[in-house]
Design a protein around this motif. Structure first.
Motif, PDB file in Angstrom:
ATOM      1  N   GLU A  54      -0.619   6.569  -9.593  1.00  0.00           N
ATOM      2  CA  GLU A  54      -0.144   5.212  -9.794  1.00  0.00           C
ATOM      3  C   GLU A  54      -0.960   4.479 -10.850  1.00  0.00           C
ATOM      4  O   GLU A  54      -2.155   4.734 -10.997  1.00  0.00           O
ATOM      5  CB  GLU A  54      -0.229   4.439  -8.471  1.00  0.00           C
ATOM      6  N   HIS A  91       6.922   6.374  -3.547  1.00  0.00           N
ATOM      7  CA  HIS A  91       5.486   6.296  -3.262  1.00  0.00           C
ATOM      8  C   HIS A  91       4.736   5.660  -4.434  1.00  0.00           C
ATOM      9  O   HIS A  91       4.042   4.650  -4.278  1.00  0.00           O
ATOM     10  CB  HIS A  91       4.943   7.695  -2.971  1.00  0.00           C
ATOM     11  N   GLU A  92       4.895   6.242  -5.607  1.00  0.00           N
ATOM     12  CA  GLU A  92       4.108   5.765  -6.750  1.00  0.00           C
ATOM     13  C   GLU A  92       4.534   4.366  -7.178  1.00  0.00           C
ATOM     14  O   GLU A  92       3.701   3.559  -7.602  1.00  0.00           O
ATOM     15  CB  GLU A  92       4.193   6.751  -7.917  1.00  0.00           C
ATOM     16  N   HIS A 121       2.981   1.651  -5.130  1.00  0.00           N
ATOM     17  CA  HIS A 121       1.570   1.417  -5.457  1.00  0.00           C
ATOM     18  C   HIS A 121       1.362   0.275  -6.454  1.00  0.00           C
ATOM     19  O   HIS A 121       0.262  -0.253  -6.548  1.00  0.00           O
ATOM     20  CB  HIS A 121       0.958   2.677  -6.057  1.00  0.00           C
ATOM     21  N   GLU A 155      -3.144   4.338   0.744  1.00  0.00           N
ATOM     22  CA  GLU A 155      -2.359   5.565   0.608  1.00  0.00           C
ATOM     23  C   GLU A 155      -1.448   5.813   1.813  1.00  0.00           C
ATOM     24  O   GLU A 155      -0.286   6.162   1.655  1.00  0.00           O
ATOM     25  CB  GLU A 155      -3.278   6.778   0.392  1.00  0.00           C
ATOM     26  N   TYR A 188      -3.805  10.033   4.199  1.00  0.00           N
ATOM     27  CA  TYR A 188      -2.361   9.876   3.926  1.00  0.00           C
ATOM     28  C   TYR A 188      -1.581  10.011   5.237  1.00  0.00           C
ATOM     29  O   TYR A 188      -0.837   9.113   5.619  1.00  0.00           O
ATOM     30  CB  TYR A 188      -1.866  10.950   2.954  1.00  0.00           C
TER      31      TYR A 188
HETATM   32 ZN   LIG Z   1      -0.518   7.382  -3.417  1.00  0.00          ZN
END
Ligand SMILES: [Zn+2]
Length: 595
Positions: free
Chosen positions: A257, A286-287, A290, A320, A390
């Motif tokens: 990210e 996900h990214e 971020h 995360e 995570y």
């Molecule tokens: Zn991540």
């Protein structure tokens, strides 16, 4: 406290001198891209110092490992008015230049780049990926200085993709307001396939390197849906533009990210399968999330960064883990997954965490703090001694979301915590949050005390009460392994050059008690040759718990027999089902969490 005239004068004086007048310009060119080199020229004017330390970061924010980028630097030189300046290394990542108050400094160096990951630079004759912390250096004490970057693509290349601000009228020239922004802006140079879409009022560029069987039109529509779901949580999208740099390899993966860009690793032939395509969208989710969670709404230790050392935080389970948790919510809300598929994915993750022996040894907060030496430096015993922040963070997000929704009768959820934390700490205070501040917000939103929750799941290693939490939402969770008493060895193995080798031994298992080692070659079991995963060979299922088996191994080339007493499989296999007779109260919680 009032500001006196004297301090006001100092402020004005400082702003008129020194730092604000330093000008830093980089030029990156490629003479030998086939040999994986970038040529860096750095011009600094207005410094006027006796000496200056020029430094390269040792790590890339978002990837918590000291990578020693300076190891790839060679040919460092410094000149002023055409004359060579004396310099010396003063630490592993710092060059001291004796600049004798020179007005204009020119620094040159070369960087070798041939590590294919989303957080390291790599250059070939077909493209250059410049991961900025491994390319650019900064003058000590001047991280707040702006700089310009001019890219001179190799003669066969024609495109540059980056989140940096372009300078109008100057091709391939960009500005960075400070080094934090420069170090947070990777650059792709080459002939990448570029397409664009607009979502949440922001222009998004997708730069595809490496080809692949992706469908651009489908991706534009579906990536926009992900963007809109993420933006909906925070109520605003803070970027003017956003860049996805996608590296397509035969077997690619991972992502990193950045403030207004990301680098994604994808499998070039994976886009055509349902699993591969949705896996890519999950990585995008996900990214992209971020850009708020960790880049702006961040643990207090993660920015401004110390680029010389490890930056320790106990909150990666939020940064995360919650980002992983929200992937599920975005995929559900964008219509890519059903409610039952989402619940099943969440309980499967709970089983994965519970089945990892290290989850009983290391807490989520400890896993975060030790990311630098454990998560990023795994070995054969990692599963016995540590847990991923995570997956454990995703578990914490799941339970916390259900707890908040239950406490507020479906009026609030973890979405409200993320939204209000962003408003309070990033927008209002302009700083990161402490663990206590995060807890205080969860308690404010939910109206209940989370001290016990923190003790059990964040700072402790308690068993996860999945039935209780999913029960709030009228979702039943059963353990399909319960009562089966299946015999279990507790090893993982893999074939290396035709031999079955032990790759790990699980804590307190039959293999652990009996002394099987990592890297033992598995030859036979009760006289039958082993040519597949021993754990799943039919002969194991013919035994019962308490039976002894004989495994013949070769250790360092020497044959020997190891006697193992089979134990019961301790692992959970969780299955979620929707309770058809859920009450209105449960349905309200279900709606709040899985809407
Ligand atoms: Zn991540």
């Amino acid at each position: 406290m009032k500001r006196t005239l004297a301090t006001l004068f100092v402020v004005i004086f400082l702003s008129m001198t020194g730092k604000s007048q330093v000008k830093i310009d980089f030029e990156i060119s490629f003479i030998e891209p086939q040999a994986h080199y970038a040529e860096v020229e750095m011009n600094i004017s207005g410094l006027l110092k006796d000496y200056v330390d020029i430094k390269m970061p040792v790590w890339a924010p978002g990837s918590y490992l000291v990578r020693e980028f300076a190891k790839s630097v060679e040919g460092f030189s410094a000149t002023a008015a055409g004359k060579n300046l004396r310099f010396e290394k003063v630490s592993k990542n710092a060059w001291r230049i004796y600049s004798s108050k020179a007005k204009n400094l020119k620094i040159n160096y070369r960087v070798y780049a041939f590590e294919t990951s989303v957080r390291t630079a790599f250059i070939t004759d077909s493209h250059a990926f410049l991961s900025s912390t491994g390319i650019f250096m900064y003058p000590e004490g001047l991280l707040k200085s702006p700089s310009t970057v001019t890219i001179k693509p190799f003669k066969t290349w024609s495109k540059v993709s980056t989140g940096l601000e372009p300078v109008v009228g100057k091709p391939f020239t960009y500005t960075a307001a400070n080094f934090d922004i420069l170090f947070d802006s990777p650059i792709e140079v080459g002939n990448q396939d570029i397409f664009e879409f607009t979502a949440s009022g922001v222009k998004h560029e997708v730069a595809m390197f490496g080809g692949g069987n992706y469908d651009k039109e489908r991706l534009k529509v579906d990536m926009a849906k992900v963007v809109e779901q993420a933006t909906a949580i925070y109520g605003e999208n803070p970027n003017k533009h956003y860049t996805f740099i996608v590296h397509n390899f035969t077997a690619g993966g991972g992502g990193l990210e950045h403030l207004n860009s990301t680098v994604l690793g994808a499998s070039k032939n994976g886009y055509s399968t349902e699993k591969g395509y949705k896996g890519f969208l999950e990585l995008v989710a996900h990214e992209y999330h971020h850009l708020w969670n960790v880049k702006r709404l961040r643990p207090i230790a993660l920015g401004p960064f110390d680029y010389d050392n490890e930056n320790y935080t106990t909150n990666l389970w939020v940064a995360e883990g919650f980002t992983s948790y929200f992937e599920n919510k975005f995929m559900l809300r964008a219509g890519f997954k059903t409610l039952l598929e989402t619940a099943q994915a969440l309980v499967t993750n709970i089983a994965t965490v519970s089945n990892t022996p290290g989850s009983k040894i290391q807490s989520a907060a400890e896993a975060s703090y030790d990311a630098w030496i454990k998560n990023y430096r795994p070995n054969e015993n990692s599963g016995n001694t540590s847990i991923s922040y995570y997956s454990k963070g995703e578990v914490i997000g799941t339970l916390m979301d259900l707890e908040i929704a239950n406490a507020t009768k479906g009026a609030k959820s973890l979405d409200n915590v993320m939204h209000d934390m962003y408003a309070a700490y990033y927008k209002k205070l302009g700083r990161g949050y402490t663990d206590a501040e995060f807890k205080a917000m969860v308690e404010k939103i939910s109206g209940i005390d989370f001290t016990e929750f923190w003790k059990k799941y964040i700072n402790g290693t308690d068993a996860i009460e999945y039935e209780k939490y999913f029960g709030y939402a009228g979702i039943k969770v059963l353990d399909d392994n319960a009562g089966k008493n299946a015999p279990y060895l507790g090893i993982a193995s893999k074939k290396v050059e035709g031999k079955m080798m032990v790759s790990s031994v699980s804590r307190n298992s039959a293999a652990w008690d009996g002394g099987l080692n990592f890297n033992d070659e598995l030859v036979s079991v009760d006289g039958l040759p082993i040519d597949s995963a021993l754990e799943r060979m039919p002969v194991i299922a013919t035994h019962k718990v308490g039976d002894q088996i004989t495994v013949t191994i070769k250790r360092d080339g020497v044959s020997q027999d190891v006697k193992l007493i089979l134990k019961a499989n301790p692992n959970l296999k969780l299955v979620a089902t929707l309770d058809e007779s859920a009450t209105d109260a449960q349905l309200r919680v279900r709606k709040a969490v899985f809407n």
